[in-house]
Design a protein around this motif. Structure first.
Motif, PDB file in Angstrom:
ATOM      1  N   GLN A  96       0.855  -1.201  -0.034  1.00 22.46           N
ATOM      2  CA  GLN A  96      -0.037   0.086   0.063  1.00 22.46           C
ATOM      3  C   GLN A  96       0.795   1.296   0.089  1.00 22.46           C
ATOM      4  N   LYS A  97       2.076   1.256   0.337  1.00 21.09           N
ATOM      5  CA  LYS A  97       3.175   2.443   0.401  1.00 21.09           C
ATOM      6  C   LYS A  97       3.943   2.306  -0.685  1.00 21.09           C
ATOM      7  N   VAL A 113       7.254   2.881 -15.446  1.00 18.62           N
ATOM      8  CA  VAL A 113       7.552   3.635 -13.997  1.00 18.62           C
ATOM      9  C   VAL A 113       9.139   3.233 -13.748  1.00 18.62           C
ATOM     10  N   THR A 114       9.943   4.029 -13.641  1.00 17.41           N
ATOM     11  CA  THR A 114      11.447   3.696 -13.425  1.00 17.41           C
ATOM     12  C   THR A 114      11.849   4.585 -12.055  1.00 17.41           C
ATOM     13  N   TRP A 115      12.854   3.768 -11.312  1.00 17.09           N
ATOM     14  CA  TRP A 115      13.111   4.414 -10.076  1.00 17.09           C
ATOM     15  C   TRP A 115      14.560   4.144  -9.912  1.00 17.09           C
ATOM     16  N   SER A 116      15.271   4.897  -9.041  1.00 12.61           N
ATOM     17  CA  SER A 116      16.656   4.742  -8.906  1.00 12.61           C
ATOM     18  C   SER A 116      17.089   5.385  -7.467  1.00 12.61           C
ATOM     19  N   LEU A 117      18.005   4.367  -6.741  1.00 16.22           N
ATOM     20  CA  LEU A 117      18.495   4.788  -5.401  1.00 16.22           C
ATOM     21  C   LEU A 117      20.333   5.165  -5.547  1.00 16.22           C
ATOM     22  N   PRO A 118      20.516   6.120  -4.988  1.00 19.15           N
ATOM     23  CA  PRO A 118      19.840   7.260  -4.038  1.00 19.15           C
ATOM     24  C   PRO A 118      19.140   8.266  -5.013  1.00 19.15           C
ATOM     25  N   PRO A 119      18.406   8.991  -4.391  1.00 15.86           N
ATOM     26  CA  PRO A 119      17.826  10.003  -5.068  1.00 15.86           C
ATOM     27  C   PRO A 119      18.632  11.071  -5.797  1.00 15.86           C
ATOM     28  N   GLY A 120      18.170  11.650  -7.016  1.00 17.17           N
ATOM     29  CA  GLY A 120      18.976  12.516  -7.753  1.00 17.17           C
ATOM     30  C   GLY A 120      19.596  11.771  -8.756  1.00 17.17           C
ATOM     31  N   GLU A 121      19.655  10.563  -9.044  1.00 18.53           N
ATOM     32  CA  GLU A 121      20.491  10.075 -10.137  1.00 18.53           C
ATOM     33  C   GLU A 121      19.701  10.306 -11.258  1.00 18.53           C
ATOM     34  N   SER A 122      18.474  10.132 -11.269  1.00 18.54           N
ATOM     35  CA  SER A 122      17.652  10.083 -12.424  1.00 18.54           C
ATOM     36  C   SER A 122      16.501  11.112 -12.159  1.00 18.54           C
ATOM     37  N   ARG A 123      15.792  11.956 -13.233  1.00 18.10           N
ATOM     38  CA  ARG A 123      14.878  12.671 -13.171  1.00 18.10           C
ATOM     39  C   ARG A 123      13.662  12.016 -12.948  1.00 18.10           C
ATOM     40  N   ARG A 124      13.526  10.780 -13.237  1.00 20.04           N
ATOM     41  CA  ARG A 124      12.263   9.856 -13.037  1.00 20.04           C
ATOM     42  C   ARG A 124      12.271   9.041 -11.652  1.00 20.04           C
ATOM     43  N   ILE A 179      11.117   8.294  -7.955  1.00 19.53           N
ATOM     44  CA  ILE A 179       9.801   8.207  -7.251  1.00 19.53           C
ATOM     45  C   ILE A 179      10.292   8.297  -5.674  1.00 19.53           C
ATOM     46  N   ASN A 180       9.293   8.742  -4.916  1.00 19.93           N
ATOM     47  CA  ASN A 180       9.432   9.028  -3.566  1.00 19.93           C
ATOM     48  C   ASN A 180       9.346   7.800  -2.762  1.00 19.93           C
ATOM     49  N   CYS A 181      10.336   7.181  -2.383  1.00 18.34           N
ATOM     50  CA  CYS A 181      10.331   5.670  -1.828  1.00 18.34           C
ATOM     51  C   CYS A 181      10.174   5.656  -0.381  1.00 18.34           C
ATOM     52  N   PRO A 182       9.393   5.087   0.387  1.00 19.36           N
ATOM     53  CA  PRO A 182       9.339   5.048   1.943  1.00 19.36           C
ATOM     54  C   PRO A 182      10.632   4.729   2.224  1.00 19.36           C
ATOM     55  N   PRO A 183      11.111   5.174   3.610  1.00 21.49           N
ATOM     56  CA  PRO A 183      12.367   4.478   4.284  1.00 21.49           C
ATOM     57  C   PRO A 183      12.565   3.153   4.207  1.00 21.49           C
ATOM     58  N   LEU A 184      11.472   2.510   4.859  1.00 22.55           N
ATOM     59  CA  LEU A 184      11.500   0.978   5.073  1.00 22.55           C
ATOM     60  C   LEU A 184      11.654   0.533   3.831  1.00 22.55           C
ATOM     61  N   MET A 185      11.010   0.893   2.651  1.00 26.91           N
ATOM     62  CA  MET A 185      11.083   0.124   1.345  1.00 26.91           C
ATOM     63  C   MET A 185      12.474   0.421   0.866  1.00 26.91           C
ATOM     64  N   ARG A 186      13.134   1.620   1.088  1.00 24.43           N
ATOM     65  CA  ARG A 186      14.345   1.925   0.507  1.00 24.43           C
ATOM     66  C   ARG A 186      15.497   1.169   1.150  1.00 24.43           C
ATOM     67  N   ASP A 187      15.222   0.829   2.501  1.00 19.57           N
ATOM     68  CA  ASP A 187      16.228   0.149   3.216  1.00 19.57           C
ATOM     69  C   ASP A 187      16.382  -1.388   2.749  1.00 19.57           C
ATOM     70  N   MET A 192      15.439  -2.309  -0.345  1.00 17.24           N
ATOM     71  CA  MET A 192      16.084  -2.471  -1.486  1.00 17.24           C
ATOM     72  C   MET A 192      17.424  -2.296  -1.608  1.00 17.24           C
ATOM     73  N   GLN A 193      17.948  -1.560  -0.524  1.00 16.28           N
ATOM     74  CA  GLN A 193      19.411  -1.274  -0.621  1.00 16.28           C
ATOM     75  C   GLN A 193      20.040  -2.600   0.130  1.00 16.28           C
ATOM     76  N   ARG A 194      19.212  -3.314   1.019  1.00 18.06           N
ATOM     77  CA  ARG A 194      19.984  -4.530   1.870  1.00 18.06           C
ATOM     78  C   ARG A 194      20.125  -5.574   0.588  1.00 18.06           C
ATOM     79  N   PHE A 195      19.072  -5.739  -0.263  1.00 19.47           N
ATOM     80  CA  PHE A 195      19.305  -6.736  -1.488  1.00 19.47           C
ATOM     81  C   PHE A 195      20.133  -6.191  -2.537  1.00 19.47           C
ATOM     82  N   LYS A 196      20.520  -4.982  -2.460  1.00 20.61           N
ATOM     83  CA  LYS A 196      21.337  -4.287  -3.684  1.00 20.61           C
ATOM     84  C   LYS A 196      20.631  -4.326  -4.963  1.00 20.61           C
TER      85      LYS A 196
END
Length: 240
Positions: free
Chosen positions: A76-77, A91-102, A104-112, A114-118
């Protein structure tokens, strides 16, 4: 290899797929050619659902990632799913923010997670079946964000891939049930929320025997757990 030639070769490999195994082999090739670590195919959840797991049709993502995604109620988030509910555009996304104009705002828990699984970037393509069912392909990895030319190219390949998948899916629906009568009974009761012990009592079987039928059904339908088994059995109209 130039883009048009690469697209033509990958489309030809997909078009030649006459089995689910051949389709997956071709999709692994697509993933590799675009320097990506994972690909997935999901049915689109409804807006009131909370779990992504039952919608996994094919994926190379770690089972632990999907389990943690659902355990933390991230569906839901998830901004990717939110975009897919609202649009048919990629829909495109990238971490960390700022690398792409596309981004998306990723919730911190989801960001963590994604980063944990590279998983540092990804792209999802919504698609529609001829019967109106909605699906989406996702590709994830660690490479640089896609160029617009690559998005266009991969988008055309996804259309070919889904055409092949949908043909295979409809062939499965028209064929005989791959599950035995007893396996279907066990899956039906599982879909109604019964445990192995409860199913055993209903069918006068030991819970060990029930689990054996369940394991056989999971293998036959190429699933990873009971949740995915029930979802696939419903999708294939083996149970209602």
């Amino acid at each position: 290899m130039i883009s048009a030639e690469r697209q033509s070769l990958l489309n030809a490999e997909l078009a030649a797929a006459t089995s689910r195994a051949a389709f997956l082999t071709a999709m692994h090739h697509v993933r590799s050619v675009f320097s990506l670590e994972h690909f997935s195919l999901f049915s689109v959840p409804t807006p009131n659902e909370t779990l992504l797991g039952p919608h996994v049709l094919e994926t190379t993502l770690p089972a632990e990632l999907l389990r943690d995604f659902d355990r933390n109620k991230l569906l839901q988030k998830c901004p990717v799913i939110d975009r897919i509910w609202k649009s048919m555009l990629p829909v495109t996304w990238s971490l960390p923010p700022g690398e792409s104009r596309r981004d998306i705002n990723c919730p911190p828990l989801m960001r963590d997670l994604m980063q944990r699984f590279k998983l540092l970037m990804g792209i999802s393509f919504p698609v529609n079946s001829i019967d109106g069912s909605r699906y989406f392909f996702s590709f994830d990895g660690t490479r640089a964000p896609f160029s617009q030319i690559e998005i266009n190219e991969l988008g055309m390949i996804v259309l070919q891939a889904f055409d092949v998948f949908d043909r295979l899916r409809r062939n499965e629906l028209s064929g005989p049930s791959p599950l035995s009568a007893r396996e279907l009974e066990v899956v039906r009761w599982t879909a109604q929320g019964k445990t192995s012990v409860e199913i055993g009592q209903i069918l006068s079987l030991s819970d060990h025997t029930v689990n054996a039928y369940m394991t056989n059904a999971i293998k036959k339908l190429d699933c990873v757990n009971r949740t995915q088994l029930v979802a696939k059995a419903i999708r294939l109209k083996l149970i209602s």
